[in-house]
Design an enzyme around this catalytic site. Sequence first.
Site, PDB file in Angstrom:
ATOM      1  N   ASN A   1       0.797  -1.220   0.000  1.00  0.00           N
ATOM      2  CA  ASN A   1       0.000   0.000   0.000  1.00  0.00           C
ATOM      3  C   ASN A   1       0.833   1.274   0.000  1.00  0.00           C
ATOM      4  OD1 ASN A   1       0.562  -1.173   2.603  1.00  0.00           O
ATOM      5  ND2 ASN A   1      -0.570   0.521   3.505  1.00  0.00           N
TER       6      ASN A   1
ATOM      7  N   SER B   1     -10.996  -4.847  -0.251  1.00  0.00           N
ATOM      8  CA  SER B   1     -11.756  -3.745   0.317  1.00  0.00           C
ATOM      9  C   SER B   1     -12.366  -2.907  -0.806  1.00  0.00           C
ATOM     10  CB  SER B   1     -10.810  -2.889   1.168  1.00  0.00           C
ATOM     11  OG  SER B   1     -11.468  -1.725   1.583  1.00  0.00           O
TER      12      SER B   1
ATOM     13  N   HIS C   1     -13.582   0.194  -1.053  1.00  0.00           N
ATOM     14  CA  HIS C   1     -13.288   1.614  -1.312  1.00  0.00           C
ATOM     15  C   HIS C   1     -11.935   1.854  -1.974  1.00  0.00           C
ATOM     16  CE1 HIS C   1     -10.559   2.870   2.089  1.00  0.00           C
ATOM     17  NE2 HIS C   1     -10.925   1.673   2.499  1.00  0.00           N
TER      18      HIS C   1
ATOM     19  N   THR D   1     -26.544  -8.643  10.009  1.00  0.00           N
ATOM     20  CA  THR D   1     -27.266  -8.424   8.760  1.00  0.00           C
ATOM     21  C   THR D   1     -26.326  -7.827   7.714  1.00  0.00           C
ATOM     22  OG1 THR D   1     -29.329  -8.128   9.937  1.00  0.00           O
ATOM     23  CG2 THR D   1     -29.225  -7.180   7.728  1.00  0.00           C
TER      24      THR D   1
ATOM     25  N   CYS E   1       5.604  12.007  11.847  1.00  0.00           N
ATOM     26  CA  CYS E   1       4.554  12.961  12.187  1.00  0.00           C
ATOM     27  C   CYS E   1       3.223  12.577  11.571  1.00  0.00           C
ATOM     28  CB  CYS E   1       4.930  14.360  11.735  1.00  0.00           C
ATOM     29  SG  CYS E   1       6.026  15.139  12.898  1.00  0.00           S
TER      30      CYS E   1
END
Lengths: 395, 128
Positions: free
Chosen positions: A151, A199, A201, A237, A324
């Site tokens: 990723n 996934s 998205h 569900t 950071c």
Amino acid sequence: MRIYADNAATTQPSHAAIEAMLPLLWEGYGNPSSLYTFGQRAKEALEQARADIAEVIRADPKELVFTSGGSEADNQAILSAAELGRKAGKRHIISTAFEHHAVLHTLNKLEKDGFTLTLLDVHENGMVRPEELEAAIGDDTCLVTIMSANNEIGTVQPVRELGAICAKHAVLFHTDAVQAVGHLPVDVKADHIDLLSASAHKFHGPKGVGFLYARKGVRLTNLIEGGAQENGRRGGTENVPGIVGMATALKESAARMAENAERISALRDRLIEGLREIPHSALNGDSVRRLPGNVNFCFEGIEGESLLLLLDDRGICASSGSACTSGSLDPSHVLLAIGRVHDVAHGSLRLSLGEDATEEEVEYIIRNVKEVVAYLRGFSPVWRDLMSGKAQFIL
Amino acid sequence: MALYSEKVMDHFRNPRNVGVIEDADGVGEVGNAKCGDIMKMYLKIRDDVVTDVKFETFGCGSAIASSSMATELIKGKPVSEAMKLTNKAVAEALDGLPAYKMHCSVLAEEAIQSALTDYYSRHPEKRE
């Protein structure tokens, strides 16, 4: 103006996916577990989505379990394989140091529970070497889990070769394919994949939904108890609109995959070429075996968060592996895994291009990254020491 | 919700007193590149007053903003007052920092302290 160059974080839901979801939110809200016609219509939509997704990855529809996303699928795949291993008296798992935290943290939990872990080296180019996987497999090995595509640095692993090795040694093979599905061809049978996580998205579907492929015969352990949904493998569900949106987005991505990959790869290579002109910079990850849209660089002498904030001011959405931005004191574990030292890993930038990226946008990004890097170096004491010879350049 | 206050973003986007003082009377450098933050402060001191101050910073948005604010807070002030600058004062002047970024204001305080220590080591007679 906004140039969205963070498609590895999330993608824009496709028009078709949203259109497919709307009727299920408005009128078709029946519960697929209900026996009356209204519920059974939702069940039909659910099963059609399952069949559509199965076709794209060459699976049997029964081999798919819908989840809340990639992380849940990773957790369930690994914990299930570990449970099967435990029953067979096998407690050794092989993975890599640059997996997603959904995988690494689950493995750490198993380690505390008595499993032993071998993390394969991903080398300077971010690639697993198949012969090293084969050498690491022992009689005690119950699972190999290696991501299809990283990723952060986008490197694409030789999944088929890795899968064949696992099949040869009869060890379960899981792959976190969250960055690959919808972008690269996936054939679970030909690739010898036993378990696969995806996934929605990440391929223009909605957030909060994903799936786990588990080859017929691989028994899953439930993470969520509660009902007979998903053949008893995942209670709750089903998110019918989300699942239908996911299937629609995946069909669309699969249909355009080859064409998109070719076009985006060309833009990616131009972006890499442009950013390479920045002195004392380096591309992270193999330059050829990488996702079509992924570009990841380290720039010496600057810190990633300030780079991102200034790019944001210029309308560019990007990401960094600096401490950071990771919320800890250490920079990205992926950059450390490919041997980048802390000093340099803090100055990283990930740009992930999507289907709608244009040449003009790429040129704009190149121009602005160059300006911002030069500006930040202009008052960086690290850069001053490097330029004056007080410190040695790493890149 | 924005990551930083408007004040932090202002000092980050338009940092005050950026640069180097070649003939500085005190220079201090704190932090390290491994952790991702380095601040360097240069002071010019005349008659026990900080007449000029410049900084260079390698770090995140709040590190740059904290350095900038710290220089503003001590410029034109007596050395004795600059010595008393706290990280809290820097953070407050910036309308606050996220909790996990407070160390940036600590670094700014330490950078000023380090530059003043350097000044005193060059002028031991000034030490009270």
